[in-house]
Design a protein around this motif. Structure first.
Motif, short mmCIF file in Angstrom:
data_model
loop_
_atom_site.label_atom_id
_atom_site.label_comp_id
_atom_site.label_asym_id
_atom_site.label_seq_id
_atom_site.Cartn_x
_atom_site.Cartn_y
_atom_site.Cartn_z
N PRO A 88 -34.30 39.27 19.56
CA PRO A 88 -35.42 38.28 19.15
C PRO A 88 -35.13 36.82 19.36
CG PRO A 88 -33.50 38.66 17.60
CD PRO A 88 -33.46 38.62 18.76
N SER A 89 -35.98 36.40 20.68
CA SER A 89 -35.43 34.90 21.19
C SER A 89 -36.87 34.08 22.11
CB SER A 89 -34.25 34.61 21.21
OG SER A 89 -34.42 33.77 22.33
N SER A 129 -44.92 35.92 14.44
CA SER A 129 -45.85 34.59 14.62
C SER A 129 -45.91 34.65 15.71
CB SER A 129 -45.34 33.38 13.25
OG SER A 129 -44.34 33.08 13.79
N TYR A 179 -43.47 38.37 11.17
CA TYR A 179 -42.55 37.18 10.07
C TYR A 179 -42.77 36.25 11.00
CZ TYR A 179 -39.83 41.56 9.83
OH TYR A 179 -38.85 43.12 9.26
N GLY A 195 -31.37 30.99 15.94
CA GLY A 195 -32.91 30.54 14.98
C GLY A 195 -32.42 28.73 14.92
N VAL A 196 -33.46 27.86 15.07
CA VAL A 196 -32.85 26.58 14.29
C VAL A 196 -32.17 26.18 13.41
CG1 VAL A 196 -35.77 26.07 13.63
CG2 VAL A 196 -33.66 24.28 15.34
N LEU A 199 -27.97 26.81 13.78
CA LEU A 199 -28.34 25.56 14.39
C LEU A 199 -28.04 24.14 13.80
CD1 LEU A 199 -30.06 26.93 18.07
CD2 LEU A 199 -27.64 27.27 17.02
N HIS A 213 -35.92 19.65 20.33
CA HIS A 213 -36.38 19.68 21.97
C HIS A 213 -38.17 19.26 21.13
CE1 HIS A 213 -33.23 22.17 23.25
NE2 HIS A 213 -34.08 23.75 22.18
N GLN A 218 -43.27 19.08 15.66
CA GLN A 218 -43.46 20.93 15.34
C GLN A 218 -43.30 21.27 14.49
OE1 GLN A 218 -41.48 19.64 17.42
NE2 GLN A 218 -39.96 20.97 18.42
N LEU A 256 -39.08 20.03 12.57
CA LEU A 256 -38.41 20.05 12.97
C LEU A 256 -37.50 18.52 11.90
CD1 LEU A 256 -37.84 21.79 16.43
CD2 LEU A 256 -37.44 22.53 13.48
N ARG A 279 -39.34 22.54 24.52
CA ARG A 279 -39.14 23.82 25.03
C ARG A 279 -40.22 24.72 25.57
NH1 ARG A 279 -35.78 27.64 20.99
NH2 ARG A 279 -37.83 28.36 20.05
N ASP A 282 -43.24 27.23 23.90
CA ASP A 282 -42.56 26.62 22.60
C ASP A 282 -44.15 26.31 21.54
OD1 ASP A 282 -40.68 26.01 21.09
OD2 ASP A 282 -40.79 24.23 20.64
N SER A 286 -47.09 26.25 13.19
CA SER A 286 -47.18 27.66 12.90
C SER A 286 -47.20 27.89 11.03
CB SER A 286 -45.61 28.81 13.44
OG SER A 286 -45.73 29.05 13.09
C1 UD1 Z 1 -40.41 32.71 17.66
C2 UD1 Z 1 -41.25 32.73 16.32
C3 UD1 Z 1 -40.99 33.29 15.61
C4 UD1 Z 1 -39.87 34.94 15.99
C5 UD1 Z 1 -38.64 34.62 16.67
C6 UD1 Z 1 -37.81 34.51 16.74
C7 UD1 Z 1 -43.08 31.28 16.20
C8 UD1 Z 1 -44.33 30.30 15.98
N1 UD1 Z 1 -41.98 31.92 16.17
O1 UD1 Z 1 -39.65 31.46 16.33
O2 UD1 Z 1 -42.02 34.32 14.68
O3 UD1 Z 1 -39.11 35.44 14.32
O4 UD1 Z 1 -39.30 33.17 17.27
O5 UD1 Z 1 -36.45 33.87 17.37
O6 UD1 Z 1 -43.20 31.30 18.21
N2 UD1 Z 1 -36.01 23.88 18.12
C9 UD1 Z 1 -34.78 22.65 18.30
N3 UD1 Z 1 -33.27 22.21 18.72
C10 UD1 Z 1 -32.83 23.65 19.12
C11 UD1 Z 1 -33.18 24.99 18.52
C12 UD1 Z 1 -34.68 25.33 18.42
O7 UD1 Z 1 -35.51 21.56 18.73
O8 UD1 Z 1 -31.75 23.54 18.99
C13 UD1 Z 1 -37.04 24.45 18.09
C14 UD1 Z 1 -37.97 24.71 18.92
O9 UD1 Z 1 -38.12 24.07 19.94
C15 UD1 Z 1 -39.23 25.47 18.49
C16 UD1 Z 1 -38.39 24.94 16.67
O10 UD1 Z 1 -37.41 24.44 17.02
O11 UD1 Z 1 -39.74 24.53 18.54
C17 UD1 Z 1 -37.88 26.64 16.08
O12 UD1 Z 1 -37.15 27.14 17.27
P1 UD1 Z 1 -36.66 28.72 16.97
O13 UD1 Z 1 -35.94 29.22 15.77
O14 UD1 Z 1 -36.26 28.68 18.59
O15 UD1 Z 1 -37.94 29.64 16.83
P2 UD1 Z 1 -39.23 29.54 17.52
O16 UD1 Z 1 -38.68 29.80 18.98
O17 UD1 Z 1 -40.57 29.07 16.75
#
Ligand code: UD1
Length: 324
Positions: A88-89, A129, A179, A195-196, A199, A213, A218, A256, A279, A282, A286
């Motif tokens: 899931p990434s 999503s 989801y 997931g952010v 982290l 990122h 966002q 964020l 990223r 991205d 949402s």
């Molecule tokens: C996406 C999907 C979500 C799915 C998930 C699986 C969308 C809108 N959502 O989540 O439904 O379940 O993938 O993993 O596409 N970020 C940072 N710093 C970090 C890590 C992430 O800024 O260290 C940012 C990312 O660039 C992003 C946001 O946080 O903009 C969320 O990232 P992440 O938690 O990886 O999930 P999505 O990619 O949004």
């Protein structure tokens, strides 16, 4: 008492489904290749269910669903299949589309074939999503055209379409739940692909600056895992929803930057994030429309974002937090 197969049941969301099913007294089988899931998640789910008065234990099949024989053995004798197994990434799928495709499409097709042949009552799929992509309109409704921006998003869309096809072609009862950025206890922060929220909480606890990122503007409909579990369990048994795609989220939207501020407030830290480039793959914003889930499933969020974040931080910190 029904028999449920939770694929990916040793993972973050899967283990919460296992816990809720055990608490209800259902029979639970888990199949997992432990690529991102862990035995510890299953043990924690079972212990939490015991603490809530349950006596059952999930049975476990270790194996990869990209192997049809594993899928067939896993689905045998089950009433319901909750297909959560996935890689899931978004960024991991961009870096390695082939292994992601195998886990998210090949395995899903095998589970569908096995479920069709075993005559299960319903298969519920963990959609995403991410399939909405950069469609600017908010909130995202299920009837909007999909615009996948990453292999992951495309794979989840193909999964949904395979489900709908199996419903029309073979009369297999299926439902896709989409989801939206699920978070909560047991989400693993140890990978850069995590997931952010996991982290950011880890960074604050370690006293290190997180990376954001892009500009941090966002937004996401961050959904506490108890809401997701409730939506999926409703989707498994609701009447008249075969072949449907249904958002399961909160209809909220948090940036964020707001998220990081809230984590800092809860933990009393004051760290400046490092801002990096956006990223690849991205999505900017949402937010889910949840009218369809309300209408078809009687679903409403049960844990708000703030409360869910507090519970998640308390779990990661291993202690209750003062109310500030
Ligand atoms: C996406 C999907 C979500 C799915 C998930 C699986 C969308 C809108 N959502 O989540 O439904 O379940 O993938 O993993 O596409 N970020 C940072 N710093 C970090 C890590 C992430 O800024 O260290 C940012 C990312 O660039 C992003 C946001 O946080 O903009 C969320 O990232 P992440 O938690 O990886 O999930 P999505 O990619 O949004």
């Amino acid at each position: 008492m029904a028999r449920y197969l939770v694929t990916g049941g040793a993972g973050f969301i899967g283990s919460h489904l296992v816990e809720a099913l055990l608490v209800r007294g259902d029979d639970v089988r888990v199949v997992d290749n432990l690529s991102t899931g862990t035995r510890a998640n299953l043990a924690a789910a079972t212990a939490a269910a015991r603490a809530a008065g349950a006596s059952g234990t999930p049975s476990f099949i270790g194996g990869d669903l990209a192997d049809l024989a594993v899928a067939t053995a896993a689905v045998a004798d089950m009433d319901y299949v909750l297909h959560q197994a996935a890689i899931p990434s978004v960024p991991r799928s961009v870096a390695d589309p082939v292994s992601s495709n195998r886990a998210n499409i090949d395995a899903t097709l095998n589970v569908l074939v096995a479920a069709r042949d075993a005559g299960v009552k319903r298969l519920v799929f963990a959609g995403s999503s991410s399939v909405y992509g950069d469609n600017a309109e908010l909130p995202k409704r299920e009837d909007m055209p999909a615009r996948p921006l990453s292999p992951y998003a495309l794979q989840k869309l193909v999964g949904e379409q395979y489900l709908a096809l199996f419903t029309s072609l073979y009369a297999l009862d299926t439902v896709s739940t989409r989801y939206f950025n699920v978070f909560g206890p047991r989400q693993d922060p140890s990978s850069p692909y995590s997931g952010v929220i996991s982290l950011f909480v880890r960074a604050a606890l370690d006293g290190t600056a997180p990376t954001i990122h892009g500009d941090g503007g966002q937004t996401r409909d961050f959904t506490y895992v108890a809401n997701t579990v409730d939506g999926v369990l409703r989707a498994a048994v609701a009447p008249g929803v075969a072949g449907e795609v249904i958002n399961v989220a909160t209809n909220g939207r948090v940036s964020l930057n707001q998220l990081w501020n809230e984590v800092q407030r809860l933990l009393g830290t004051s760290l400046t994030p490092v801002y990096g480039p956006p990223r690849a793959g991205d999505v900017r914003d949402s937010q889910a429309a949840i009218d369809k889930a309300s209408r078809l499933l009687g679903y409403q969020p049960i844990v708000a974002f703030d409360d869910g974040l507090r519970r998640t931080v308390e779990w990661a910190a291993g202690r209750p937090l003062p109310h500030v």
